[in-house]
Design a protein around this motif. Structure first.
Motif, PDB file in Angstrom:
ATOM      1  N   ASN A   1     -88.928   2.587  18.315  1.00 58.07           N
ATOM      2  CA  ASN A   1     -87.642   2.001  17.913  1.00 58.07           C
ATOM      3  C   ASN A   1     -87.277   0.770  18.747  1.00 58.07           C
ATOM      4  N   VAL A   2     -88.279   0.156  19.366  1.00 61.18           N
ATOM      5  CA  VAL A   2     -88.013  -1.016  20.192  1.00 61.18           C
ATOM      6  C   VAL A   2     -87.719  -2.225  19.308  1.00 61.18           C
ATOM      7  N   VAL A   3     -86.608  -2.884  19.574  1.00 60.48           N
ATOM      8  CA  VAL A   3     -86.269  -4.129  18.890  1.00 60.48           C
ATOM      9  C   VAL A   3     -86.650  -5.267  19.835  1.00 60.48           C
ATOM     10  N   ASP A   4     -87.645  -6.042  19.450  1.00 61.31           N
ATOM     11  CA  ASP A   4     -88.192  -7.091  20.300  1.00 61.31           C
ATOM     12  C   ASP A   4     -87.358  -8.370  20.150  1.00 61.31           C
ATOM     13  N   PRO A   5     -86.839  -8.907  21.258  1.00 61.50           N
ATOM     14  CA  PRO A   5     -86.012 -10.117  21.141  1.00 61.50           C
ATOM     15  C   PRO A   5     -86.805 -11.327  20.652  1.00 61.50           C
ATOM     16  N   ILE A   6     -88.088 -11.401  21.006  1.00 62.91           N
ATOM     17  CA  ILE A   6     -88.906 -12.528  20.564  1.00 62.91           C
ATOM     18  C   ILE A   6     -89.047 -12.494  19.045  1.00 62.91           C
ATOM     19  N   GLN A   7     -89.349 -11.300  18.506  1.00 67.91           N
ATOM     20  CA  GLN A   7     -89.466 -11.159  17.062  1.00 67.91           C
ATOM     21  C   GLN A   7     -88.126 -11.428  16.383  1.00 67.91           C
ATOM     22  N   SER A   8     -87.045 -10.974  17.002  1.00 68.07           N
ATOM     23  CA  SER A   8     -85.707 -11.204  16.440  1.00 68.07           C
ATOM     24  C   SER A   8     -85.397 -12.689  16.366  1.00 68.07           C
ATOM     25  N   MET A   9     -85.807 -13.439  17.402  1.00 65.92           N
ATOM     26  CA  MET A   9     -85.581 -14.892  17.389  1.00 65.92           C
ATOM     27  C   MET A   9     -86.447 -15.562  16.326  1.00 65.92           C
ATOM     28  N   ASP A  10     -87.660 -15.042  16.136  1.00 68.96           N
ATOM     29  CA  ASP A  10     -88.536 -15.580  15.094  1.00 68.96           C
ATOM     30  C   ASP A  10     -87.932 -15.365  13.705  1.00 68.96           C
TER      31      ASP A  10
ATOM     32  N   PHE B   1     -70.982  -5.412  35.120  1.00 69.97           N
ATOM     33  CA  PHE B   1     -72.092  -4.545  34.736  1.00 69.97           C
ATOM     34  C   PHE B   1     -72.200  -4.546  33.216  1.00 69.97           C
ATOM     35  N   ASN B   2     -73.256  -5.210  32.729  1.00 71.35           N
ATOM     36  CA  ASN B   2     -73.410  -5.292  31.282  1.00 71.35           C
ATOM     37  C   ASN B   2     -73.877  -3.960  30.702  1.00 71.35           C
ATOM     38  N   SER B   3     -73.765  -3.844  29.407  1.00 72.55           N
ATOM     39  CA  SER B   3     -74.118  -2.617  28.704  1.00 72.55           C
ATOM     40  C   SER B   3     -75.629  -2.475  28.583  1.00 72.55           C
ATOM     41  N   LEU B   4     -76.049  -1.299  28.179  1.00 76.66           N
ATOM     42  CA  LEU B   4     -77.446  -1.090  27.804  1.00 76.66           C
ATOM     43  C   LEU B   4     -77.573  -1.354  26.305  1.00 76.66           C
ATOM     44  N   VAL B   5     -78.719  -1.876  25.903  1.00 76.55           N
ATOM     45  CA  VAL B   5     -78.956  -2.144  24.481  1.00 76.55           C
ATOM     46  C   VAL B   5     -79.787  -1.004  23.902  1.00 76.55           C
ATOM     47  N   ARG B   6     -79.244  -0.396  22.858  1.00 77.41           N
ATOM     48  CA  ARG B   6     -79.920   0.726  22.200  1.00 77.41           C
ATOM     49  C   ARG B   6     -80.267   0.354  20.764  1.00 77.41           C
ATOM     50  N   ASP B   7     -80.950   1.268  20.067  1.00 77.48           N
ATOM     51  CA  ASP B   7     -81.296   0.968  18.679  1.00 77.48           C
ATOM     52  C   ASP B   7     -80.078   1.174  17.779  1.00 77.48           C
ATOM     53  N   GLU B   8     -80.251   0.979  16.482  1.00 78.93           N
ATOM     54  CA  GLU B   8     -79.102   1.020  15.570  1.00 78.93           C
ATOM     55  C   GLU B   8     -78.447   2.387  15.497  1.00 78.93           C
ATOM     56  N   HIS B   9     -79.171   3.434  15.924  1.00 77.01           N
ATOM     57  CA  HIS B   9     -78.610   4.786  15.916  1.00 77.01           C
ATOM     58  C   HIS B   9     -78.061   5.201  17.285  1.00 77.01           C
ATOM     59  N   GLY B  10     -78.021   4.261  18.212  1.00 75.71           N
ATOM     60  CA  GLY B  10     -77.508   4.560  19.551  1.00 75.71           C
ATOM     61  C   GLY B  10     -78.517   5.237  20.444  1.00 75.71           C
ATOM     62  N   GLN B  11     -79.798   5.266  20.016  1.00 82.43           N
ATOM     63  CA  GLN B  11     -80.841   5.902  20.809  1.00 82.43           C
ATOM     64  C   GLN B  11     -81.439   4.894  21.795  1.00 82.43           C
ATOM     65  N   LYS B  12     -81.856   5.400  22.945  1.00 83.63           N
ATOM     66  CA  LYS B  12     -82.524   4.548  23.919  1.00 83.63           C
ATOM     67  C   LYS B  12     -83.848   4.065  23.332  1.00 83.63           C
ATOM     68  N   MET B  13     -84.133   2.786  23.508  1.00 83.55           N
ATOM     69  CA  MET B  13     -85.374   2.247  22.950  1.00 83.55           C
ATOM     70  C   MET B  13     -86.572   2.676  23.791  1.00 83.55           C
ATOM     71  N   SER B  14     -87.662   3.022  23.124  1.00 90.53           N
ATOM     72  CA  SER B  14     -88.905   3.354  23.823  1.00 90.53           C
ATOM     73  C   SER B  14     -90.078   3.136  22.883  1.00 90.53           C
ATOM     74  N   LYS B  15     -91.213   2.775  23.463  1.00 94.08           N
ATOM     75  CA  LYS B  15     -92.413   2.542  22.655  1.00 94.08           C
ATOM     76  C   LYS B  15     -92.861   3.824  21.969  1.00 94.08           C
ATOM     77  N   THR B  16     -92.673   4.959  22.648  1.00 93.13           N
ATOM     78  CA  THR B  16     -93.122   6.231  22.061  1.00 93.13           C
ATOM     79  C   THR B  16     -92.303   6.576  20.821  1.00 93.13           C
ATOM     80  N   LYS B  17     -91.010   6.212  20.823  1.00 92.12           N
ATOM     81  CA  LYS B  17     -90.166   6.480  19.651  1.00 92.12           C
ATOM     82  C   LYS B  17     -90.403   5.447  18.543  1.00 92.12           C
TER      83      LYS B  17
END
Length: 877
Positions: free
Chosen positions: A532-541, A514-530
């Protein structure tokens, strides 16, 4: 061989290498190879959008493991595919229709399905391209979709046989109804949201006018469907009311006061309104008490005719307002309280759900659940982290029949037909040509589809062609491991195990990580409303796929959520750059005649490097096998950065630039081993380096693609032993202390000062000291190095010193040494007091005592050095 660029151009390299791997069919399983099979199936992503960071993590871990196994000599198969995601996909496409001013009801079933199939084609292509960008080494020749014709056949086979054995049945039961999506949901598709509401206390008058009882409810609109008020049979307050009638407010009905053990006499007034049609507990009580069930809220979430003419057709929440107003006008509201409670909502639409009695299809899974419990208990399936076994046991011990029908268009349509003439039900693999009872040829197929998870449960064996007895099914089932998120433990994992044991008589996988959940740098759950979403596509770019993969892997500790950040991604990009620069430096100093099949010449640095690689590869392999990906990544990181780049390359510079072919061959061999070890983690940069450096240097018969080469743990060079294993660690200790002395004495790192050491065995590394520590000179001499003008550090077996004459003020240096003397004296006194304390000696572990003794000895040695410089003699131990 081509000269490496100054920097790794990941944007062009990634697409180029993935295309090369695909054309070479590197990722295709090879049943004819004679190798031991190893298999894993992808948790199929939903065709509802782009991959998110959670997908990036789970597919990175899949790929590390698959590449590692392939390199380890296995016939490794990673099966890719996507999930049709019934309700989720239909909601997305309906949203598109809404933007056009339409609903699905404006289209025929076939027209609506055509729109969804078009969406599926587009999104599947997007997802597959994103998997390629991630470097996923999946076998594209075996890609699957949960609604492929042969997978649909598997679904129909399970449904028909389960129905014939009585495991699947159709009947009325209370279910959770989503009034927005217009479908039943299973209990697992329900979320509970805490909301601030009201608790209304309502008076129900006795029919004889002799008083009233008070009931409390958060849903006053449902009172219109009440058929009784229950009290506990032992509640003395109400024993005289049992059997009497109450006048149900706002209706012309009388309802009885009844007794049932489910009532808690300590809660509220001890009186509970019974609304059997809209609450599962009330329904169960009504069946025991023989009370009728009256539905006052329909499937459209509007009040039915049973609610009365005044409320019929109102939305349930509008009806609530009207009911409260009417009760207040009649003086029947006793009081209103603020109340925090859990409201059930649909995970997909977010709509508040309505418990309703509905005729649905259900599956009895109790026997399968028992077998699944035993599979984990017996160790046939192992969980990592192990604590999920307790959650597994609790859920399966309390499992309910599974509501498998959905009132959706998109999905596997239920293979059941009803005769239009005699209404006989037919459950068949194919549409019957006529009724088996009356011979009538007009039969209507059930309009419902199956829960998405019904087909997903069959995924580990349906992808291999079941129910046909294919060669792939024989070879690759059961799979070796499942890697997935813990939030679908019951949605998917449990159902796969139950299905595997039922239809294959074997568990679908031997281990679950069971892999972990990925959160933002402050340990918060990612959400569009917050935001704080880190997009993997943008990260790869921005940072490259390798940097993203390594960042996720090095943080993937079992049972610990991951906090992804820009700084983490930058650190991993720096690591890739470090490897690139080291490889480029090696390449620049190699002549064409240096190849991997030349016997290498070893010196002390090579013996040490061999030992470090041997130890680290064993540690990394063990960590990967145990799903401790973070430990494997951390081990390889330090092996490359600290040992190879920062130490070995510096020590071997002379050999690399001016040494013999055999000496250069050793350096080339180490680089080759590191590339092979790192490849599962950072496949693109390693493949690019491999082509640039190793092309033309590989032994005959060795694959030209790094992706096809073996894991290097058994490389013959690693069997070579010899040299003084303590010498390089001594060098590292001496170097770090010299650097510490420079920093501690506020000497600019670039300023070159003389240094001394009284360990002559380190003299071969004189040039390395001067280069790494930026020294004017590095002199070796025996004896005492202490002097008022020198900064001294104690190392194992000797001393290192910086000559600071003309650099530092002697008076200031003396004051600093005196301060250090006093500090060390106090620390030694404290340690000796503890070591002379009988209480400590009797209670402390022997290792703790020995550690304190060792610390005291080290501080004694340091103090003697300080005293020697000050001219104060030795400290008596």
């Amino acid at each position: 061989m081509r000269e490496m660029d100054k920097a790794f151009d990941f944007k062009t390299a990634q697409a180029r290498w993935y295309e090369r791997w695909e054309l070479a069919k590197v990722f295709e399983a090879k049943p004819e190879s004679g190798k031991q099979p190893w298999s894993i199936v992808i948790p199929p992503p939903n065709i509802t959008g782009s991959l998110h960071m959670g997908h990036a993590l789970v597919y990175t871990l899949h790929d590390i493991l698959t590449r590692f196994k392939r390199a380890g000599g296995f016939d490794a198969l990673w099966v890719p595919g996507v999930d049709h995601a019934g309700i989720a996909t239909q909601v997305v496409v309906e949203r598109q229709l809404k933007a056009e001013g339409k609903t699905r009801h404006d289209l025929t079933r076939e027209q609506f399905l055509e729109k969804i199939w078009n969406w599926k084609a587009q999104k599947q292509d997007d997802i597959e391209n994103q998997l390629r960008r991630m470097g996923a080494s999946v076998d594209w020749s075996r890609k699957r979709f949960t609604m492929d014709p042969d997978l649909n056949r598997a679904v129909r086979r399970v449904f028909v046989e389960s129905f014939s054995k009585g495991r699947i049945y159709k009947g009325p039961r209370m279910i959770q109804w989503d009034p927005v999506s217009q479908t039943a949901l299973s209990d697992l598709e329900v979320s509970y949201v805490e909301k601030q509401g009201k608790l209304w206390h309502i008076r129900y008058p006795l029919s004889d006018g002799a008083g009233h009882v008070v009931v409390a409810t958060t849903r006053p609109e449902t009172m219109l469907g009440d058929t009784g008020v229950a009290v506990h049979p032992g509640d003395e307050r109400y024993k005289d009311l049992l059997g009497k009638k109450l006048r149900l407010p706002l209706t012309d009905r009388l309802i009885p006061v009844v007794a049932d053990d489910f009532v808690d006499p300590q809660f509220g007034t001890g009186c509970v309104k019974l609304t059997p049609a809209h609450d599962p507990n009330d329904l169960a009580a009504a069946k025991r008490l023989n009370l009728e069930s009256i539905t006052v809220i329909g499937f459209d979430a509007k009040m039915t005719a049973n609610a009365g003419t005044k409320y019929k057709g109102l939305d349930r929440f509008e009806a609530r307002k009207r009911v409260i107003e009417d009760l207040e006008s009649l003086g029947l509201i006793e009081k209103i309280e603020d109340y925090t409670h859990q409201v059930s909502v649909s995970q997909r639409s977010g709509a508040p759900l309505e418990p309703l009695v509905s005729t649905q299809w259900f599956m009895d899974v109790k026997d399968a659940a028992k077998a699944s419990l035993e599979a984990v208990k017996s160790g046939k399936i192992k969980f990592t982290p192990q604590h999920w076994e307790n959650v597994w046991e609790h859920w399966l011990n309390n499992i309910q029949d599974w509501c498998i029908s959905r009132q959706l268009v998109w999905g596997h349509r239920i293979p059941a037909w009803t005769c239009d003439s005699c209404e006989k039900l037919h459950v068949e693999m194919e549409a019957p040509s006529k009724c088996a009872a009356c011979g009538h040829t007009a039969l209507t197929q059930d309009q419902d589809t199956l829960d998405t998870w019904f087909s997903s449960a069959l995924w580990p064996f349906s992808v291999f062609g079941w129910p046909e007895k294919t060669e792939d099914l024989k070879r690759y089932y059961p799979t070796n491991v499942l890697i997935t998120s813990y939030d679908i433990l019951f949605f998917w994992v449990a159902r796969m195990v139950m299905a595997g044991l039922t239809w294959m008589n074997e568990v679908p996988f031997k281990a679950v990580y069971f892999n972990s959940l990925v959160r933002d740098e402050h340990g918060q759950k990612m959400s569009k409303t917050k935001g704080n979403v880190v997009d993997p596509i943008q990260s790869m770019d921005d940072f490259g796929t390798d940097a993203l993969r390594f960042s996720l892997a090095i943080m993937a500790a079992p049972g610990t959520d991951i906090s992804i950040s820009k700084s983490r991604l930058e650190a991993s990009r720096n690591f890739c750059n470090k490897l690139w620069n080291a490889a480029r430096f090696v390449q620049m100093n190699l002549t064409e005649n240096v190849t991997l099949d030349i016997a290498p010449e070893f010196g002390e640095a090579e013996y040490w490097m061999t030992g470090r690689i041997r130890e680290c590869l064993a540690d990394a392999a063990r960590a990967i096998e145990q799903f401790r990906f973070h430990e494997a990544a951390e081990t390889l990181y330090h092996l490359v950065w600290d040992d190879f780049c920062s130490t070995y390359i510096e020590l071997a510079k002379v050999n690399l630039q001016n040494g013999s072919t055999e000496q250069k061959a050793a350096i080339l061999r180490f680089l080759d081993i590191l590339l092979r070890a790192l490849h599962p983690f950072v496949p693109f940069v390693t493949e690019e380096i491999h082509e640039a450096v190793m092309n033309g240097r590989l032994p005959s018969g060795e694959p030209s693609l790094l992706a096809e080469r073996s894991w290097p743990e058994n490389d013959p060079i690693l069997k070579i032993e010899g040299g003084n294993s303590a010498l390089i660690p001594k060098f590292q200790e001496a170097l770090s202390n010299i650097l510490r002395l420079k920093a501690g004495n506020s000497i600019d790192p670039a300023r070159r000062v003389p240094a001394l050491c009284n360990l002559p065995e380190l003299s071969p590394f004189s040039e390395a000291f001067k280069s790494l520590a930026k020294l004017e000179s590095m002199n070796f001499q025996t004896g005492d190095l202490t002097s008022p003008t020198r900064a001294i550090a104690v190392i194992e077996g000797g001393l290192v010193a910086l000559e600071l004459a003309g650099v530092k003020d002697p008076a200031l240096e003396k004051a600093k040494l005196e301060k250090e003397r006093d500090k060390l004296t106090q620390e030694i006194q404290s340690l000796k007091a503890r070591l002379n304390n009988p209480d400590f000696l009797s209670k402390a572990a022997q290792k703790a005592i020995e550690a304190q003794q060792q610390l005291a000895s080290e501080k004694e040695a340091k103090l003697n050095v300080v005293l020697g410089v000050l001219g104060g003699g030795r400290h008596e131990q």
